[in-house]
Design an enzyme around this catalytic site. Sequence first.
Site, PDB file in Angstrom:
ATOM      1  N   TYR A   1      63.423 -88.934 102.098  1.00 12.05           N
ATOM      2  CA  TYR A   1      62.447 -88.253 102.959  1.00 12.05           C
ATOM      3  C   TYR A   1      62.939 -88.128 104.407  1.00 12.05           C
ATOM      4  O   TYR A   1      62.890 -87.041 105.003  1.00 12.05           O
ATOM      5  CB  TYR A   1      61.146 -89.061 102.922  1.00 12.05           C
ATOM      6  CG  TYR A   1      60.006 -88.474 103.714  1.00 12.05           C
ATOM      7  CD1 TYR A   1      59.182 -87.515 103.154  1.00 12.05           C
ATOM      8  CD2 TYR A   1      59.733 -88.899 105.015  1.00 12.05           C
ATOM      9  CE1 TYR A   1      58.120 -86.975 103.872  1.00 12.05           C
ATOM     10  CE2 TYR A   1      58.682 -88.384 105.737  1.00 12.05           C
ATOM     11  CZ  TYR A   1      57.873 -87.426 105.165  1.00 12.05           C
ATOM     12  OH  TYR A   1      56.823 -86.898 105.880  1.00 12.05           O
TER      13      TYR A   1
ATOM     14  N   LYS B   1      63.568 -84.704 106.614  1.00 10.69           N
ATOM     15  CA  LYS B   1      62.762 -84.306 107.773  1.00 10.69           C
ATOM     16  C   LYS B   1      63.635 -84.093 109.017  1.00 10.69           C
ATOM     17  O   LYS B   1      63.312 -83.264 109.871  1.00 10.69           O
ATOM     18  CB  LYS B   1      61.682 -85.361 108.049  1.00 10.69           C
ATOM     19  CG  LYS B   1      60.595 -85.396 106.976  1.00 10.69           C
ATOM     20  CD  LYS B   1      59.839 -84.085 106.907  1.00 10.69           C
ATOM     21  CE  LYS B   1      58.748 -84.085 105.873  1.00 10.69           C
ATOM     22  NZ  LYS B   1      58.042 -82.797 105.763  1.00 10.69           N
TER      23      LYS B   1
HETATM   24  N1  NAD Z   1      50.434 -87.358 105.194  1.00 12.91           N
HETATM   25  C1  NAD Z   1      51.286 -87.846 106.067  1.00 12.91           C
HETATM   26  O1  NAD Z   1      51.180 -88.987 106.522  1.00 12.91           O
HETATM   27  C2  NAD Z   1      52.416 -86.996 106.562  1.00 12.91           C
HETATM   28  C3  NAD Z   1      53.096 -87.421 107.729  1.00 12.91           C
HETATM   29  C4  NAD Z   1      54.147 -86.645 108.199  1.00 12.91           C
HETATM   30  C5  NAD Z   1      54.509 -85.484 107.532  1.00 12.91           C
HETATM   31  N2  NAD Z   1      53.834 -85.119 106.411  1.00 12.91           N
HETATM   32  C6  NAD Z   1      54.285 -83.905 105.748  1.00 12.91           C
HETATM   33  O2  NAD Z   1      53.246 -82.970 105.650  1.00 12.91           O
HETATM   34  C7  NAD Z   1      53.426 -82.157 104.506  1.00 12.91           C
HETATM   35  C8  NAD Z   1      52.164 -82.160 103.685  1.00 12.91           C
HETATM   36  O3  NAD Z   1      51.879 -83.487 103.294  1.00 12.91           O
HETATM   37  P1  NAD Z   1      50.413 -83.946 102.890  1.00 12.91           P
HETATM   38  O4  NAD Z   1      50.276 -85.374 103.260  1.00 12.91           O
HETATM   39  O5  NAD Z   1      49.435 -82.956 103.367  1.00 12.91           O
HETATM   40  O6  NAD Z   1      50.576 -83.906 101.300  1.00 12.91           O
HETATM   41  P2  NAD Z   1      49.579 -83.418 100.141  1.00 12.91           P
HETATM   42  O7  NAD Z   1      50.152 -83.948  98.874  1.00 12.91           O
HETATM   43  O8  NAD Z   1      48.162 -83.707 100.496  1.00 12.91           O
HETATM   44  O9  NAD Z   1      49.790 -81.833 100.174  1.00 12.91           O
HETATM   45  C9  NAD Z   1      51.038 -81.280  99.813  1.00 12.91           C
HETATM   46  C10 NAD Z   1      50.805 -79.985  99.064  1.00 12.91           C
HETATM   47  O10 NAD Z   1      52.101 -79.450  98.728  1.00 12.91           O
HETATM   48  C11 NAD Z   1      52.043 -78.989  97.385  1.00 12.91           C
HETATM   49  N3  NAD Z   1      53.382 -79.009  96.799  1.00 12.91           N
HETATM   50  C12 NAD Z   1      54.117 -80.091  96.462  1.00 12.91           C
HETATM   51  N4  NAD Z   1      55.269 -79.713  95.917  1.00 12.91           N
HETATM   52  C13 NAD Z   1      55.281 -78.357  95.924  1.00 12.91           C
HETATM   53  C14 NAD Z   1      56.210 -77.378  95.490  1.00 12.91           C
HETATM   54  N5  NAD Z   1      57.376 -77.716  94.909  1.00 12.91           N
HETATM   55  N6  NAD Z   1      55.893 -76.074  95.652  1.00 12.91           N
HETATM   56  C15 NAD Z   1      54.709 -75.699  96.201  1.00 12.91           C
HETATM   57  N7  NAD Z   1      53.787 -76.587  96.612  1.00 12.91           N
HETATM   58  C16 NAD Z   1      54.080 -77.900  96.484  1.00 12.91           C
HETATM   59  C17 NAD Z   1      51.095 -79.944  96.680  1.00 12.91           C
HETATM   60  O11 NAD Z   1      50.578 -79.377  95.467  1.00 12.91           O
HETATM   61  C18 NAD Z   1      50.039 -80.171  97.742  1.00 12.91           C
HETATM   62  O12 NAD Z   1      48.996 -79.225  97.647  1.00 12.91           O
HETATM   63  C19 NAD Z   1      54.648 -82.714 103.772  1.00 12.91           C
HETATM   64  O13 NAD Z   1      55.794 -81.998 104.142  1.00 12.91           O
HETATM   65  C20 NAD Z   1      54.737 -84.122 104.305  1.00 12.91           C
HETATM   66  O14 NAD Z   1      56.050 -84.617 104.298  1.00 12.91           O
HETATM   67  C21 NAD Z   1      52.791 -85.834 105.909  1.00 12.91           C
END
Ligand code: NAD
Length: 270
Positions: free
Chosen positions: A154, A158
């Site tokens: 990860y 990023k």
């Molecule tokens: N939640 C956190 O703490 C956090 C912190 C920093 C960054 N992020 C980043 O934010 C982004 C969203 O994370 P989140 O926490 O909202 O996750 P989440 O799982 O709630 O949402 C992610 C969405 O992406 C979709 N997805 C996954 N793989 C896919 C693919 N191959 N093709 C199309 N869609 C796909 C999933 O179905 C889901 O709807 C990610 O890139 C994650 O790394 C999250």
Amino acid sequence: MGSDANKVAVVTGGASGIGEASARRLALDGYAIAVVDINAEQAEAVTAKLSNSVDARNYACDVSDTEALHDTADAIEADLGPVEVLVTSAGLLENSSTVMDMDVAAHDHLWKVNYYGTLHTCRAFAGPMMKRGRGAICTIGSIMSTAPSPLPAYTPSKTAILRLTQILAVELGRHGIRVNSVGPTYVMTPAIQARIDAGERDPEVFKESSALKILVKPQDVADVIAFLCSEQARVITGVHMPVDAGWTVATPYQAYAGGMPWDRTTTGTP
Ligand SMILES: NC(=O)c1ccc[n+]([C@@H]2O[C@H](COP(=O)([O-])OP(=O)(O)OC[C@H]3O[C@@H](n4cnc5c(N)ncnc54)[C@H](O)[C@@H]3O)[C@@H](O)[C@H]2O)c1
């Protein structure tokens, strides 16, 4: 055919978490919304609610499938009109491991979704934006974009997204396209909640090590994304905006050998 009156925003990963909050926030700003997600059922539930106020449609697509991404970009432009805003929130999280112990197949899959997915999504949508000479893209980084952590797939993915964002900002700037990134800390999304429930994350640790001592919500990140994609940010490109309640600036203090100055004052304030 799409109507030119539509301002169109595309949100990958818009069926959940940060992507879903971004879709809702951009809909409030009057954008027609295209949710691009591998989870068609959940995407349908999100767009069904948004359809009460804006034109909102969902497109089932795996962002690691480059051909499908280009087909999806064509379909969205045909259905809704020219895309002005792209948010690349489709992504996977990881549990802590080491480079030597990690599951290499899982590593490669995460890179296909997080890094290659972001790269090819930007390529698919930036092409038509370049022809029109306008557009705004926001990628999703992390606090781990700029710091090491025990997430061996990860964290480098990023960091790569951050550098890609900067490169695209330079390449696309002369075509009127801005490209920025947000760097969230732990955000209370379904993905992170599942890890908290499994004992893989402790939100209190993040809360306590941040400057503001608060947790970040998906809407907080969505607000920053909406700003970076808006006309108010028309001179901002190539930035990585931490959305982290001050985690990035506060964490070096934890290791400072002299201790916290306010622990030595009688008032408890510096
Ligand atoms: N939640 C956190 O703490 C956090 C912190 C920093 C960054 N992020 C980043 O934010 C982004 C969203 O994370 P989140 O926490 O909202 O996750 P989440 O799982 O709630 O949402 C992610 C969405 O992406 C979709 N997805 C996954 N793989 C896919 C693919 N191959 N093709 C199309 N869609 C796909 C999933 O179905 C889901 O709807 C990610 O890139 C994650 O790394 C999250």
